[in-house]
Design a protein around this motif. Sequence first.
Motif, PDB file in Angstrom:
ATOM      1  N   ARG A 108      44.317  38.217 147.790  1.00 27.47           N
ATOM      2  CA  ARG A 108      45.638  39.086 147.953  1.00 27.47           C
ATOM      3  C   ARG A 108      47.190  37.813 147.741  1.00 27.47           C
ATOM      4  NH1 ARG A 108      46.057  40.172 154.665  1.00 27.47           N
ATOM      5  NH2 ARG A 108      46.273  37.637 154.593  1.00 27.47           N
ATOM      6  N   VAL A 109      48.194  38.589 146.842  1.00 33.16           N
ATOM      7  CA  VAL A 109      49.139  37.969 146.527  1.00 33.16           C
ATOM      8  C   VAL A 109      50.434  38.504 147.289  1.00 33.16           C
ATOM      9  CG1 VAL A 109      50.207  36.923 144.621  1.00 33.16           C
ATOM     10  CG2 VAL A 109      47.635  37.747 144.615  1.00 33.16           C
ATOM     11  N   GLY A 110      51.863  37.505 147.697  1.00 38.83           N
ATOM     12  CA  GLY A 110      52.791  38.290 147.922  1.00 38.83           C
ATOM     13  C   GLY A 110      53.032  37.332 146.565  1.00 38.83           C
ATOM     14  N   ALA A 111      54.931  37.629 146.375  1.00 39.09           N
ATOM     15  CA  ALA A 111      56.116  37.438 145.917  1.00 39.09           C
ATOM     16  C   ALA A 111      57.268  37.134 146.290  1.00 39.09           C
ATOM     17  CB  ALA A 111      56.392  37.652 143.969  1.00 39.09           C
ATOM     18  N   ALA A 112      58.557  36.573 146.058  1.00 38.75           N
ATOM     19  CA  ALA A 112      59.769  36.745 146.579  1.00 38.75           C
ATOM     20  C   ALA A 112      60.758  36.296 146.001  1.00 38.75           C
ATOM     21  CB  ALA A 112      60.020  36.132 147.736  1.00 38.75           C
ATOM     22  N   ILE A 113      61.455  36.903 144.715  1.00 37.08           N
ATOM     23  CA  ILE A 113      62.667  36.490 143.959  1.00 37.08           C
ATOM     24  C   ILE A 113      63.684  36.146 144.702  1.00 37.08           C
ATOM     25  CG2 ILE A 113      62.720  38.873 142.893  1.00 37.08           C
ATOM     26  CD1 ILE A 113      62.808  37.824 139.986  1.00 37.08           C
ATOM     27  N   LEU A 114      64.447  35.413 144.025  1.00 37.79           N
ATOM     28  CA  LEU A 114      65.780  35.251 144.259  1.00 37.79           C
ATOM     29  C   LEU A 114      66.747  35.223 143.992  1.00 37.79           C
ATOM     30  CD1 LEU A 114      67.504  33.685 146.938  1.00 37.79           C
ATOM     31  CD2 LEU A 114      66.787  31.764 145.383  1.00 37.79           C
ATOM     32  N   ALA A 115      67.926  36.325 144.085  1.00 36.10           N
ATOM     33  CA  ALA A 115      69.151  36.832 142.524  1.00 36.10           C
ATOM     34  C   ALA A 115      69.835  35.723 143.075  1.00 36.10           C
ATOM     35  CB  ALA A 115      69.309  38.206 142.653  1.00 36.10           C
TER      36      ALA A 115
ATOM     37  N   GLU B 126      70.144  38.543 136.876  1.00 37.51           N
ATOM     38  CA  GLU B 126      69.553  36.971 136.673  1.00 37.51           C
ATOM     39  C   GLU B 126      69.295  36.658 138.101  1.00 37.51           C
ATOM     40  OE1 GLU B 126      73.766  36.066 136.100  1.00 37.51           O
ATOM     41  OE2 GLU B 126      74.093  37.110 134.318  1.00 37.51           O
ATOM     42  N   PHE B 127      68.430  35.500 137.600  1.00 36.49           N
ATOM     43  CA  PHE B 127      67.415  34.828 138.589  1.00 36.49           C
ATOM     44  C   PHE B 127      67.271  33.880 139.002  1.00 36.49           C
ATOM     45  CE2 PHE B 127      65.982  39.363 137.668  1.00 36.49           C
ATOM     46  CZ  PHE B 127      65.887  39.839 138.384  1.00 36.49           C
ATOM     47  N   GLU B 128      67.369  32.986 139.749  1.00 39.48           N
ATOM     48  CA  GLU B 128      67.345  31.580 140.740  1.00 39.48           C
ATOM     49  C   GLU B 128      65.608  31.381 140.350  1.00 39.48           C
ATOM     50  OE1 GLU B 128      70.070  29.503 143.270  1.00 39.48           O
ATOM     51  OE2 GLU B 128      68.419  28.539 143.298  1.00 39.48           O
ATOM     52  N   ALA B 129      65.099  32.023 141.696  1.00 49.27           N
ATOM     53  CA  ALA B 129      63.252  31.480 141.074  1.00 49.27           C
ATOM     54  C   ALA B 129      62.363  32.482 141.460  1.00 49.27           C
ATOM     55  CB  ALA B 129      63.806  30.259 142.539  1.00 49.27           C
ATOM     56  N   LEU B 130      61.378  32.332 141.779  1.00 49.73           N
ATOM     57  CA  LEU B 130      60.849  33.028 142.675  1.00 49.73           C
ATOM     58  C   LEU B 130      59.640  32.262 143.387  1.00 49.73           C
ATOM     59  CD1 LEU B 130      59.036  36.336 141.249  1.00 49.73           C
ATOM     60  CD2 LEU B 130      57.114  34.630 141.328  1.00 49.73           C
ATOM     61  N   ALA B 131      59.247  32.769 143.474  1.00 45.29           N
ATOM     62  CA  ALA B 131      57.883  32.470 144.665  1.00 45.29           C
ATOM     63  C   ALA B 131      56.036  33.145 145.185  1.00 45.29           C
ATOM     64  CB  ALA B 131      58.208  31.754 146.405  1.00 45.29           C
ATOM     65  N   VAL B 132      55.580  32.177 144.911  1.00 43.41           N
ATOM     66  CA  VAL B 132      54.574  33.397 144.970  1.00 43.41           C
ATOM     67  C   VAL B 132      53.653  32.272 145.749  1.00 43.41           C
ATOM     68  CG1 VAL B 132      53.823  32.859 142.745  1.00 43.41           C
ATOM     69  CG2 VAL B 132      52.955  34.549 143.189  1.00 43.41           C
ATOM     70  N   VAL B 133      52.816  33.264 146.627  1.00 48.26           N
ATOM     71  CA  VAL B 133      51.705  33.070 147.446  1.00 48.26           C
ATOM     72  C   VAL B 133      50.201  33.704 147.534  1.00 48.26           C
ATOM     73  CG1 VAL B 133      51.136  32.496 149.554  1.00 48.26           C
ATOM     74  CG2 VAL B 133      53.713  31.999 149.322  1.00 48.26           C
TER      75      VAL B 133
ATOM     76  N   GLY C 144      60.793  20.959 148.377  1.00 51.38           N
ATOM     77  CA  GLY C 144      61.677  21.623 149.040  1.00 51.38           C
ATOM     78  C   GLY C 144      62.961  22.091 148.228  1.00 51.38           C
ATOM     79  N   GLY C 145      63.466  22.927 149.052  1.00 52.34           N
ATOM     80  CA  GLY C 145      64.881  23.636 149.104  1.00 52.34           C
ATOM     81  C   GLY C 145      64.382  25.274 148.881  1.00 52.34           C
ATOM     82  N   TYR C 146      63.116  25.571 148.716  1.00 44.73           N
ATOM     83  CA  TYR C 146      62.397  27.392 148.746  1.00 44.73           C
ATOM     84  C   TYR C 146      61.706  27.745 149.460  1.00 44.73           C
ATOM     85  CZ  TYR C 146      65.237  26.995 144.178  1.00 44.73           C
ATOM     86  OH  TYR C 146      66.313  26.618 143.400  1.00 44.73           O
TER      87      TYR C 146
END
Length: 395
Positions: free
Chosen positions: A283-290, A327-334, A259-261
Motif C-alpha cells: 500500500r502506498v499513499g502520496a500527496a502533492i502540494l501545489a 506548479e508544485f512545491e513538494a510531494l510526500a510518499v508513504v 520537518g516542514g511537511y
Amino acid sequence: MELFGVETDLVRPGDDLAEVILRGMEKAGLRLADGDVLVVAVSAVATAEGGIVDLSLVTPGDQARELAEMYDKDAREMELIIRSSDRIIGGIPGVVLTIKDGFLYPNGGIDHSNAPPGHVVLFPRDPGRSAAELRKRLEEASDKRIGVIVGDSRTHPLRLGCVGVALACDGIVPVEDARGQKDLFGRPLMITRKAVADNLVSAAEVVMGEGDEGIPAVIIRGAPVRLADDGEDMRIPNIPPEECMYIGSLRCGPHPYQGGYDRLIEEAAEAMERSYAPYSGFRVGAAILARDGKVYSAANVENASSGASICAERAALAKAVSEGSREFEALAVVAETEEPVAPCGICRQNLIEFGDEIKVIMANVRGDAEIATVGELLPRGFTRRSLMTGPSDGI
Ligand code: THU
C-alpha cells in the motif's frame, strides 16, 4: 590598510563583550578612528552571550543518534546541530554540512574549538543584532563612526586551511557590486561582486589566529569599505542553492528530513489507507502540494493486468494537473516499508516534467523520512529541454 589585534582577557559567559574589547584596547593604547572596522570572532560573541552548552545535559533523540552513527559524531552534539540548522545536506566522518537561514555552516555553526572540554559553543542567537549592539557601544565610547563585522572561519571546497567569512555586519556595506566596471581590457565585468566583509575577516584572521592567541577582535584602519547610510540594508546577501556553483553541482540527495511537511506526510498516509493493492498488498499513499497551497492525494491503484497499475505518486500528480495545478512545491510518499519509500523511475520521470526543484519527502508509517529534490532523484534526466535541442543529424 593597517590592522591592530586587540588582545583581551579570556571571554567568559555573561561578559559584556564591548567592555572586554574596550579594556583590551585601553591596555594596548589603541583608540578607534572614524571609518575603522572592528572584526570580532563569532566564538567570542557566542561565549559572551552564554551560548556554551555542557554536552552531558543534552539528551539526543532518535534522529540525532542515527545521524551521529552515520557521520561518526557525538550524538549529543548532533542533537544540537539538528536543532540549530534548517537542513543537513550531507557530511563526512566528523562533520556535517548544514544550511541555516540560507547560509552554509559546518555542523550548524556549532563549534567545539575554543570551548571548555565536554562543552560546545552554540551559534549566536542573532549575530546581526550583536554586531549592531557592539557598534553602538563602541561608537558611544569613542565618539567615532565605525563598522563592526562578526567573523568566522571557513575552508573553501578542496582547499586546506581556513579563510574568513563575515556572518553579520553593521555600519558597512558587506558586498560591493562591481558589475559594470571594466576589466583590464575594457570589457564590462558581468557578475563580479566583491565580498568586502569576507575579505576583511580574512585579513583580520591573519592577526587573530585560530587558537589560544587571545585576540578576539581586530581593528582595521583605512579599509576601502563603504560605510552604510542610515536605513541601508547591511545584511550579508545570499544566493539559492541551485544558483550556487558548489551546491548546485553537487546534487546528491536524499537528505535527512527535518520537518516542514508533516501535514503533507499525514495526507499521504491517509491516502494510503485507500490503496487498491489486491495483487502486491503493497500500500502506498502520496500527496502533492501545489504552489498555490492546494494539496492532492492519491493511492496506488493496481490492475489484474499488472502493467496497467498506477503508482500513488503519479495518481496524485495526474489528479493535481487535471484540476489545473502546474506548479508544485513538494510531494510526500508513504508506505508500510522498513525504510522510507522512494518513487519508482516512471514516477520520477513524471515529476521532473513539472520541475527538478520539487521536493520529494519519502516516508514510511513508522515516521522515518528523507527528502530530496526530483533533480537529485533523477540526475541528468530527460526533459522538455532535451527535446528542444532536437535530434542530431548523424543518424
Ligand atoms: N508503488 C507506488 O505506488 N509508488 C512507489 O513509489 C513504488 C510502487 C506501487 C505500485 C504497485 O501498486 C505496488 O506499489 C507494487 O509495485
